[in-house]
Each structure stands twice: as C-alpha cells, then as structure tokens.
Write a protein that holds these residues in place. Structure first.
Motif, PDB file in Angstrom:
ATOM      1  N   LYS A  11       0.872  -1.036  -0.010  1.00  0.00           N
ATOM      2  CA  LYS A  11      -0.100  -0.038   0.022  1.00  0.00           C
ATOM      3  C   LYS A  11       0.916   1.178  -0.111  1.00  0.00           C
ATOM      4  N   LEU A  12       0.665   2.173  -1.054  1.00  0.00           N
ATOM      5  CA  LEU A  12       1.531   3.446  -1.032  1.00  0.00           C
ATOM      6  C   LEU A  12       0.589   4.474  -0.859  1.00  0.00           C
ATOM      7  N   HIS A  13       1.579   5.510  -0.785  1.00  0.00           N
ATOM      8  CA  HIS A  13       0.867   7.073  -0.838  1.00  0.00           C
ATOM      9  C   HIS A  13       1.840   7.681  -1.708  1.00  0.00           C
ATOM     10  N   TYR A  14       1.193   8.040  -2.885  1.00  0.00           N
ATOM     11  CA  TYR A  14       1.511   8.534  -4.028  1.00  0.00           C
ATOM     12  C   TYR A  14       1.777  10.170  -3.921  1.00  0.00           C
ATOM     13  N   GLY A  15       3.073  10.653  -4.095  1.00  0.00           N
ATOM     14  CA  GLY A  15       3.185  12.036  -4.070  1.00  0.00           C
ATOM     15  C   GLY A  15       3.450  12.672  -5.560  1.00  0.00           C
ATOM     16  N   ALA A  16       3.657  14.087  -5.555  1.00  0.00           N
ATOM     17  CA  ALA A  16       3.990  14.395  -6.922  1.00  0.00           C
ATOM     18  C   ALA A  16       5.145  13.848  -7.720  1.00  0.00           C
ATOM     19  N   SER A  17       6.120  13.519  -7.276  1.00  0.00           N
ATOM     20  CA  SER A  17       7.164  12.876  -7.740  1.00  0.00           C
ATOM     21  C   SER A  17       7.764  11.567  -7.209  1.00  0.00           C
ATOM     22  N   SER A  18       7.357  11.264  -6.216  1.00  0.00           N
ATOM     23  CA  SER A  18       7.609   9.960  -5.408  1.00  0.00           C
ATOM     24  C   SER A  18       6.558   9.258  -4.674  1.00  0.00           C
ATOM     25  N   PHE A  19       6.756   8.215  -4.166  1.00  0.00           N
ATOM     26  CA  PHE A  19       5.762   7.385  -3.422  1.00  0.00           C
ATOM     27  C   PHE A  19       6.256   7.053  -1.989  1.00  0.00           C
ATOM     28  N   ALA A  47      -0.954  11.026  -8.145  1.00  0.00           N
ATOM     29  CA  ALA A  47      -0.929  11.658  -6.622  1.00  0.00           C
ATOM     30  C   ALA A  47      -2.465  12.096  -6.314  1.00  0.00           C
ATOM     31  N   GLU A  48      -3.173  12.831  -7.240  1.00  0.00           N
ATOM     32  CA  GLU A  48      -4.486  13.197  -6.964  1.00  0.00           C
ATOM     33  C   GLU A  48      -5.588  12.090  -7.016  1.00  0.00           C
TER      34      GLU A  48
END
Length: 67
Positions: A11-19, A47-48
């Motif tokens: 399970k990941l949290h996606y950011g704008a340029s990384s996770f 990320a959105e």
C-alpha cells in the motif's frame, strides 16, 4: 519512510514525484488493468487519484478521460 518488506501487495501513498510505502509488499496493482507492478518497476501514478498505472499509455488515457 518504511521499507518495502514482504511478498504481497504493498500500500503506497503517491506524491507528485515519489511514493511512500505505507504497508510493505513487493507490488501494487494497476488501477485500470489490475496487472501487478513490481515496486522497482513502478513509474506511473496519480497523486491526485492515489492510483498506480502499468504503462504510460494507460496513465495518459486514464488521466485525460472525460469525467
């Protein structure tokens, strides 16, 4: 950042340029195709929408689709 230990689905949290790994595992599923994507091969996500995509074509189609 948590380490990606385990052999199951991560399970990941996606950011704008990384996770960031929230729950360890070695793969995530493509939000469109359901295909397993190894974390070291993950290149496309939103990320959105907090979704992963198997290919740039799938990501482009998903992100440019009309609501």
């Amino acid at each position: 950042m948590l380490m990606n230990s385990g052999n199951g689905e991560a399970k990941l949290h996606y950011g704008a340029s990384s996770f960031r790994v929230v729950r360890g595992g070695n793969f995530v599923r493509c939000a469109v195709s359901g295909e397993a994507i190894q974390l070291e091969e993950l290149r496309y996500w939103s990320a959105e929408y907090q979704e992963a995509y198997a290919t740039c074509e799938i990501a482009t189609k998903r992100l440019t689709a009309e609501p």
